[in-house]
Motif scaffolding. Structure first.
Motif, PDB file in Angstrom:
ATOM      1  N   UNK A 193       0.694  -1.121   0.110  1.00 43.90           N
ATOM      2  CA  UNK A 193       0.084   0.082  -0.092  1.00 43.90           C
ATOM      3  C   UNK A 193       0.772   1.212   0.144  1.00 43.90           C
ATOM      4  N   UNK A 194       2.093   1.239   0.639  1.00 43.92           N
ATOM      5  CA  UNK A 194       2.907   2.520   0.821  1.00 43.92           C
ATOM      6  C   UNK A 194       3.313   2.637  -0.566  1.00 43.92           C
ATOM      7  N   UNK A 195       3.649   1.497  -1.237  1.00 40.48           N
ATOM      8  CA  UNK A 195       4.341   1.654  -2.666  1.00 40.48           C
ATOM      9  C   UNK A 195       3.258   2.230  -3.378  1.00 40.48           C
ATOM     10  N   UNK A 196       1.947   1.806  -3.539  1.00 40.63           N
ATOM     11  CA  UNK A 196       0.847   2.301  -4.059  1.00 40.63           C
ATOM     12  C   UNK A 196       0.885   3.645  -4.098  1.00 40.63           C
ATOM     13  N   UNK A 197       0.711   3.983  -2.968  1.00 39.95           N
ATOM     14  CA  UNK A 197       0.523   5.729  -2.594  1.00 39.95           C
ATOM     15  C   UNK A 197       1.761   6.016  -3.315  1.00 39.95           C
ATOM     16  N   UNK A 198       2.810   5.904  -2.977  1.00 44.46           N
ATOM     17  CA  UNK A 198       4.130   6.515  -3.651  1.00 44.46           C
ATOM     18  C   UNK A 198       3.891   6.933  -5.144  1.00 44.46           C
ATOM     19  N   UNK A 199       3.532   5.737  -5.902  1.00 44.26           N
ATOM     20  CA  UNK A 199       3.571   5.699  -7.169  1.00 44.26           C
ATOM     21  C   UNK A 199       2.173   6.174  -7.782  1.00 44.26           C
ATOM     22  N   UNK A 200       1.220   6.557  -7.081  1.00 45.92           N
ATOM     23  CA  UNK A 200      -0.082   7.047  -7.577  1.00 45.92           C
ATOM     24  C   UNK A 200      -0.706   5.973  -8.192  1.00 45.92           C
ATOM     25  N   UNK A 201      -0.737   4.909  -7.497  1.00 46.53           N
ATOM     26  CA  UNK A 201      -1.596   3.649  -8.093  1.00 46.53           C
ATOM     27  C   UNK A 201      -2.940   3.742  -7.223  1.00 46.53           C
ATOM     28  N   UNK A 202      -4.056   3.836  -8.061  1.00 46.89           N
ATOM     29  CA  UNK A 202      -5.414   3.837  -7.643  1.00 46.89           C
ATOM     30  C   UNK A 202      -5.897   2.450  -7.273  1.00 46.89           C
ATOM     31  N   UNK A 203      -6.459   2.104  -6.008  1.00 41.25           N
ATOM     32  CA  UNK A 203      -7.045   0.875  -5.804  1.00 41.25           C
ATOM     33  C   UNK A 203      -7.772   0.438  -6.803  1.00 41.25           C
ATOM     34  N   UNK A 204      -8.804   1.110  -7.516  1.00 43.28           N
ATOM     35  CA  UNK A 204      -9.841   0.566  -8.305  1.00 43.28           C
ATOM     36  C   UNK A 204      -9.182  -0.146  -9.685  1.00 43.28           C
ATOM     37  N   UNK A 205      -7.575   0.317  -9.787  1.00 46.47           N
ATOM     38  CA  UNK A 205      -7.045  -0.494 -10.818  1.00 46.47           C
ATOM     39  C   UNK A 205      -6.783  -1.853 -10.696  1.00 46.47           C
ATOM     40  N   UNK A 206      -6.673  -2.277  -9.428  1.00 51.83           N
ATOM     41  CA  UNK A 206      -6.488  -3.845  -8.824  1.00 51.83           C
ATOM     42  C   UNK A 206      -7.550  -4.708  -9.416  1.00 51.83           C
ATOM     43  N   UNK A 207      -8.796  -4.309  -9.650  1.00 51.41           N
ATOM     44  CA  UNK A 207      -9.673  -5.407 -10.030  1.00 51.41           C
ATOM     45  C   UNK A 207      -9.877  -5.434 -11.700  1.00 51.41           C
ATOM     46  N   UNK A 208      -9.045  -4.672 -12.438  1.00 53.32           N
ATOM     47  CA  UNK A 208      -8.892  -4.631 -13.680  1.00 53.32           C
ATOM     48  C   UNK A 208      -7.776  -5.542 -14.249  1.00 53.32           C
ATOM     49  N   UNK A 209      -7.903  -5.783 -15.414  1.00 52.42           N
ATOM     50  CA  UNK A 209      -6.806  -6.699 -16.102  1.00 52.42           C
ATOM     51  C   UNK A 209      -6.008  -5.896 -16.978  1.00 52.42           C
ATOM     52  N   UNK A 210      -4.706  -5.978 -17.204  1.00 56.39           N
ATOM     53  CA  UNK A 210      -3.840  -5.116 -18.061  1.00 56.39           C
ATOM     54  C   UNK A 210      -4.423  -4.137 -18.942  1.00 56.39           C
ATOM     55  N   UNK A 211      -5.080  -4.867 -20.098  1.00 57.43           N
ATOM     56  CA  UNK A 211      -5.493  -4.121 -21.077  1.00 57.43           C
ATOM     57  C   UNK A 211      -6.500  -3.008 -20.944  1.00 57.43           C
ATOM     58  N   UNK A 212      -6.945  -3.179 -19.623  1.00 53.73           N
ATOM     59  CA  UNK A 212      -7.920  -1.890 -19.359  1.00 53.73           C
ATOM     60  C   UNK A 212      -7.520  -0.629 -18.642  1.00 53.73           C
ATOM     61  N   UNK A 213      -6.223  -0.653 -18.517  1.00 54.39           N
ATOM     62  CA  UNK A 213      -5.431   0.369 -18.225  1.00 54.39           C
ATOM     63  C   UNK A 213      -4.232   0.985 -19.319  1.00 54.39           C
ATOM     64  N   UNK A 214      -4.050   2.352 -18.959  1.00 54.99           N
ATOM     65  CA  UNK A 214      -3.214   3.065 -20.099  1.00 54.99           C
ATOM     66  C   UNK A 214      -1.617   2.633 -19.733  1.00 54.99           C
ATOM     67  N   UNK A 215      -0.867   2.821 -20.852  1.00 50.83           N
ATOM     68  CA  UNK A 215       0.221   2.436 -20.674  1.00 50.83           C
ATOM     69  C   UNK A 215       1.243   2.883 -19.277  1.00 50.83           C
ATOM     70  N   UNK A 216       0.758   4.363 -19.097  1.00 51.70           N
ATOM     71  CA  UNK A 216       1.359   4.932 -18.012  1.00 51.70           C
ATOM     72  C   UNK A 216       0.921   4.412 -16.743  1.00 51.70           C
ATOM     73  N   UNK A 217      -0.314   4.120 -16.710  1.00 49.26           N
ATOM     74  CA  UNK A 217      -1.028   3.321 -15.400  1.00 49.26           C
ATOM     75  C   UNK A 217      -0.223   2.172 -15.067  1.00 49.26           C
ATOM     76  N   UNK A 218      -0.338   1.427 -16.114  1.00 47.66           N
ATOM     77  CA  UNK A 218       0.372   0.120 -16.108  1.00 47.66           C
ATOM     78  C   UNK A 218       1.857   0.005 -15.732  1.00 47.66           C
TER      79      UNK A 218
END
Length: 210
Positions: free
Chosen positions: A115-140
């Motif tokens: 969770x600390x790493x996710x906060x540091x790098x701006x990873x939204x919790x909602x992304x975790x329920x998705x599959x790779x093709x559902x995110x942009x390249x920058x998010x991934x």
């Protein structure tokens, strides 16, 4: 203690080496930039350092242990963060499951660290329920960084890690990376085509001399 490549020779076609007699040493807390023209084998060397390719000749050692033996148990001590982050994930599973698998591979890790790493790098919790093709390249890419760091590596190989991101986002991510790698005594090998980024991030630059 170091990530060392000694006299590496490798090619993709018989009798046509792309790398010939290449040596490199990266110590903890160093951020070493590889300098060479496009097509000179920087990405190939990154894959060899990470244990993905076996050289024709020469050897890679991680803190004195030959890399061909280091995969016997536990997470790899050298993690490669690719220019194309989709290559780091299974397209059929959720990103949360991919992060969980990386976290479980590290003995003693905790959800708080993730969770600390996710906060540091701006990873939204909602992304975790998705599959790779559902995110942009920058998010991934942000998730790829978190996934690599979650395994508790000793060395990171960053191959054009932030090339697809805008300048402000690049600066933010590298600021966090420098803080984390310094605090954790991690060694870093980085490839970038940006002289400005190389000047600001690298502690030294090594020409890919053959």
């Amino acid at each position: 203690m170091a990530l060392e490549a000694r006299d590496i020779t490798f090619g993709y076609q018989a009798d046509e080496p792309l790398l010939r007699g290449v040596s490199l040493c990266v110590e903890p807390m160093e951020r070493v930039a590889l300098s060479a023209p496009s097509g000179a084998g920087k990405t190939t060397l990154c894959r060899i350092l990470a244990g993905e390719l076996r050289p024709w000749a020469g050897e890679v050692t991680v803190d004195g242990v030959a890399s061909r033996r280091r995969r016997a148990a536990g997470p790899a001590p050298v993690q490669l963060i690719r220019q194309h982050p989709e290559q780091a994930f299974d397209p059929l599973v959720t990103l949360g499951r991919s992060l969980d698998e990386a976290r479980r591979s590290r003995e003693g890790s905790s959800a708080l660290e993730r969770d600390e790493l996710m906060d540091r790098f701006g990873v939204a919790r909602a992304w975790l329920t998705r599959r790779p093709h559902e995110l942009s390249g920058g998010e991934l890419m942000r998730l790829a960084i978190v996934r690599a760091l979650s395994t508790g590596p000793r060395y990171l190989i960053c191959d054009e890690m932030t090339a697809m991101l805008d300048a402000v986002t690049q600066a933010s991510i590298w600021h966090e990376m420098i803080d984390l790698t310094s605090a954790s005594n991690l060694g870093v090998v980085l490839v970038t085509h940006s002289p400005a980024l190389m000047d600001r991030v690298a502690t030294r630059c090594v020409p890919l001399v053959q």
